[in-house]
Design a protein around this motif. Structure first.
Motif, PDB file in Angstrom:
ATOM      1  N   ILE A 174      41.567  30.042  37.513  1.00 13.26           N
ATOM      2  CA  ILE A 174      40.812  30.934  38.392  1.00 13.26           C
ATOM      3  C   ILE A 174      39.377  31.060  38.169  1.00 13.26           C
ATOM      4  O   ILE A 174      38.702  31.035  39.372  1.00 13.26           O
ATOM      5  CB  ILE A 174      41.521  32.338  38.058  1.00 13.26           C
ATOM      6  CG1 ILE A 174      43.009  32.522  38.408  1.00 13.26           C
ATOM      7  CG2 ILE A 174      40.646  33.590  38.792  1.00 13.26           C
ATOM      8  CD1 ILE A 174      43.470  33.777  38.039  1.00 13.26           C
ATOM      9  N   LEU A 200      41.525  38.365  41.381  1.00 14.27           N
ATOM     10  CA  LEU A 200      40.840  36.850  41.444  1.00 14.27           C
ATOM     11  C   LEU A 200      39.279  37.096  40.968  1.00 14.27           C
ATOM     12  O   LEU A 200      38.702  36.406  40.020  1.00 14.27           O
ATOM     13  CB  LEU A 200      40.798  36.264  42.715  1.00 14.27           C
ATOM     14  CG  LEU A 200      42.246  35.826  43.061  1.00 14.27           C
ATOM     15  CD1 LEU A 200      42.292  35.323  44.544  1.00 14.27           C
ATOM     16  CD2 LEU A 200      42.706  34.635  42.148  1.00 14.27           C
ATOM     17  N   GLY A 205      37.196  34.239  39.898  1.00 10.81           N
ATOM     18  CA  GLY A 205      37.486  33.449  41.100  1.00 10.81           C
ATOM     19  C   GLY A 205      36.549  33.934  42.337  1.00 10.81           C
ATOM     20  O   GLY A 205      35.925  35.108  42.291  1.00 10.81           O
TER      21      GLY A 205
END
Length: 417
Positions: A174, A200, A205
């Motif tokens: 991620i 995320l 992310g």
């Protein structure tokens, strides 16, 4: 009075236990407990872009009713299932009202669309009838829109997101990765994109794009070309039903190599896409490859009856009926308030998984295991349904079932509103 008339009258008096029969002057009435059958409504889309999932759910519910009745029913009475097609939210409202007010069902189970489930929830609350959601994922149904008359067997979007997300995080996938999202343009998809993006981004992310996709989209080439231009690390699917199938097939045809992941996975659309179009790691609420005794027996019975294994939706509606029957037996009642009371006390349920589950008392979400699954290599698949191998249960055997759940801060619910 003839002997037959006298016998009939004695039977009515015995069954009625001293109350009056509606519409029969001079006779005691039959109370709720003595009605011949317990009517359960099954409301789910049997047509439209979610129809293929709904048919499996219907089969699961029917099989459960047959099993329950074969072992004597509930409280000495047989169950009667009344099924309706809830193709959209407007129809769902009308059908829910019909089931409760005209058909006199005591409980409704089912649904897949989050928009339709929200509509059913409002009717259940208004009419004080229980609803067990077996297929709708939106966190909002357990959050701002929650109510005390609804219980959620299906996992919420956060559960799906955290199940695969915790695994991805441990694999180092991620942080710093670029994610391109395709999202179903209705309540389910919007909610899933929100919770997936949150997870995320909280873990490093980068969501580079989130395209909203109309349901039943036949041509994904414009989206696939945009993905190619964006050059992400992952393509993240927040799609449902036949849209999963259509995208997966076309993505394969274009030959893109960006890794696929998703906020949700339904087995039937993946079966329909075929193993050649599948890749990567996904999350599942239940999978017929589980090897515990209950799962094996359920899979065999379903396969023998319908010619193929159950998917996660068949499992959900089957479990919905079993949970309703167990709660009524435990409460010794079919009354909504009695069922709510016994379930909220932490009643445990065999979910055909490795661990029992139970409902949280403050948002009525079923706490349970989910599973990280990997697409099998084609030469290792035993048949067209054997598309996954189970990598791990989430939460793990020594972890709290709360691990994948939304917290109160993430998903506040108040039954007082």
């Amino acid at each position: 009075m003839t002997q037959t008339q006298a016998l009939s009258r004695r039977r009515v008096l015995k069954a009625a236990t001293g109350t009056a029969v509606l519409g029969m002057v001079g006779f005691p009435a039959i109370t709720e407990a003595q009605v011949d059958t317990i009517k359960i409504g099954h409301l789910t889309p049997l047509t439209g872009f979610l129809g293929q999932l709904g048919v499996y759910g219907q089969n699961g519910a029917k099989m459960a009713v047959e099993e329950i009745n074969a072992r004597g029913g509930v409280l000495g009475r047989k169950l009667a299932l009344i099924t309706e097609d809830s193709v959209n939210p407007g129809v769902a409202v009308a059908k829910a009202q019909k089931l409760i007010e005209q058909d006199k069902v005591l409980v409704i189970i089912g649904e897949i669309s989050s928009a339709s489930a929200g509509a059913i929830m409002e009717q259940a609350k208004r009419l004080k009838a229980l609803y067990f959601n077996t297929g709708a994922n939106s966190d909002e149904l357990r959050g701002a829109n929650c109510n005390r008359y609804t219980f959620h067997i299906e996992g919420c979007n956060t559960m799906y997101t955290k199940t695969i997300g915790h695994w991805q995080k441990r694999q180092g996938l991620i942080k710093g990765a670029r994610w391109y999202m395709l999202t179903a343009d209705y309540a389910f998809g919007h909610d899933l994109a929100r919770v997936s993006t949150r997870f995320l981004q909280e873990n490093g992310g980068i969501v580079v794009q989130n395209d909203l996709v109309p349901t039943n989209t036949p041509d994904y080439s414009p989206y696939i070309l945009k993905i190619r231009q964006a050059n992400p690390d992952f393509v993240y699917l927040n799609l449902a039903g036949v849209d999963q199938t259509t995208f997966l097939k076309q993505y394969k045809e274009y030959g893109l190599t960006y890794k696929l992941a998703g906020g949700v996975m339904d087995t039937i659309p993946f079966w329909a896409a075929g193993i050649d179009a599948l890749s990567g790691y996904w999350q599942s609420l239940w999978y017929h490859g589980l090897t515990n005794k209950g799962a094996v027996a359920f899979t065999k019975a379903f396969t023998d009856k319908f010619g193929g294994p159950p998917d996660n939706q068949a499992w959900g509606d089957y479990m919905g009926m079993q949970i309703v029957a167990q709660a009524m037996t435990e409460a010794k009642s079919t009354a909504a308030d009695k069922l709510i009371e016994v379930i909220e006390k932490g009643m445990k349920f065999d979910l055909l998984k490795n661990r029992e589950g139970f409902f949280r008392d403050w948002d009525h979400q079923l706490l349970q295991e989910m599973f990280v699954v990997k697409v099998k290599e084609k030469d290792k698949a035993k048949d067209k349904w054997d598309i996954f191998e189970i990598i791990e249960a989430s939460p793990g055997p020594d972890e709290s079932l709360e691990l994948i759940q939304p917290t109160k801060a993430e998903n506040a619910c108040s039954f007082a509103t």
